[in-house]
Design an enzyme around this catalytic site. Structure first.
Site, PDB file in Angstrom:
ATOM      1  CB  SER A 113      23.894  60.946  19.244  1.00 49.69           C
ATOM      2  OG  SER A 113      24.258  60.554  17.942  1.00 49.69           O
ATOM      3  CE  LYS A 116      26.736  57.578  18.758  1.00 47.38           C
ATOM      4  NZ  LYS A 116      25.759  58.384  18.005  1.00 47.38           N
ATOM      5  CB  SER A 170      28.278  61.738  19.040  1.00 49.35           C
ATOM      6  OG  SER A 170      26.939  61.324  19.115  1.00 49.35           O
TER       7      SER A 170
END
Length: 341
Positions: A113, A116, A170
């Site tokens: 993640s 992101k 997340s």
């Protein structure tokens, strides 16, 4: 006759009492036996339940954990002075571009993640309306890892709220919806992610989707340090990634979301930007911009072994920097040319 009759009457009247007393004694003698049987049955059931539980636990322990790419590459065999649990680490002074600490910083690994952060950078730099409402669709449901989400299909949130949840908590469906609703669609968005990485000089980096659930999203610590420096320039990314929590109204429900990085709430830390990440192929990951001992630092930890180990590694680095804040770092010209100010 009188005495005989009296005796007979006494015998007749006494017989029910004697029988009742006899039955009571017999019942009393049976109760301990019945109680003992019940106790034995309960004990047997408990033993059976405990044994079953132990068998289940043993079976769970017997299932081998899936090795990360770093473990398979033998990166954890590398030692370092701070005895970090992360197989990859990089600490840079943001102002002087000095490398204070490095460990396998050019290894290319899945980044989970941390992806992101680039998703947020592309959204922020596109200057799209943060108030535009976007619906979660079936296309946003994770088919890669089968992860869950509290954002049900049909949920409608603003682009700003989706960005907040993606960076702070997340939230995978939020991140995917941001990419899917980008002008031109998801393919255009992913192309923009890769183009931005190339423009920043992140030559070790490749993205295939905006959430990080795919192990094909890969980068190196040196590239991610560049990304952190670029993302730090965006006030919205600094604010949302370090937010402690957020309540989101979804229909009739109010959902509480919290930051995946507990350090943002610590009085010992001054964090300007952060992002966590985890999939089994990547291990536990963390990137941060933080001020330590008067220095603005960029920290990258990849492929950390253990749920809390990335946090512990960051704490080790912070204490080390505070203890040796007067010691000069090591100049790394290649990074100095690429890391934004």
């Amino acid at each position: 006759m009188t005495a005989l009759t009296a005796g007979a009457l006494f015998a007749v009247s006494a017989s029910p009492t004697a029988a009742w007393a006899q039955n009571k004694t017999a019942a009393a003698s049976k109760r301990p036996a019945a109680s003992a049987v019940k106790t034995a049955q309960k004990s047997k059931a408990r033993v059976k339940k405990t044994t079953k539980k132990r068998v289940l636990v043993s079976a769970q322990k017997a299932v081998p954990m899936r090795a990360s790419y770093g473990q398979m590459a033998g990166l954890h065999a590398a030692s370092d002075p701070l005895d970090l649990r992360s197989s990859v680490a990089l600490v840079i002074d943001q102002d002087t571009r000095e490398v204070l600490f490095r460990k396998n910083d050019h290894a290319v690994l899945p980044i989970a993640s941390l992806t992101k952060l680039m998703t947020g950078l592309v959204i922020s730099e596109a200057h799209l309306s943060m108030s535009e409402m976007i619906a979660i669709t079936q296309a946003d449901v994770d088919t890669e890892k089968g992860s869950s989400s509290r954002l049900a299909v049909g949920t409608v949130l603003s682009r700003g709220d989706l960005l907040h949840l993606a960076l702070m908590s997340s939230e995978n469906r939020a991140a995917h919806a941001l990419g899917r609703s980008f002008p031109g669609g998801l393919d255009t968005f992913v192309s923009r992610m890769n183009a931005r990485a190339q423009a920043l000089g992140m030559s070790d980096t490749r993205y295939v989707e905006p959430t990080g659930l795919s192990s094909r999203n890969q980068s190196s610590a040196s590239d991610l340090a560049v990304l952190v420096g670029a993302a730090y320039k965006e006030p919205v990314l600094r604010e949302l990634s370090t937010s402690h929590g957020r309540e989101i109204e979804v229909g009739r429900r109010t959902l509480q979301y919290n930051n995946t990085n507990r350090l943002v709430k610590s009085a010992e830390w001054d964090i300007g930007l952060q992002k966590t990440g985890y999939i089994s192929e990547a291990g536990q990951c963390l990137v941060m911009q933080a001020q330590v001992a008067g220095r603005k630092l960029i920290m990258v930890f990849l492929d950390s072994a253990g749920k809390l180990s990335r946090i512990a590694d960051a704490e080790r680095v912070r204490r080390w920097v505070e203890k040796s804040s007067g010691a000069p770092g090591v100049r790394h010209s290649a990074l100095a040319d690429r890391l934004p100010g």
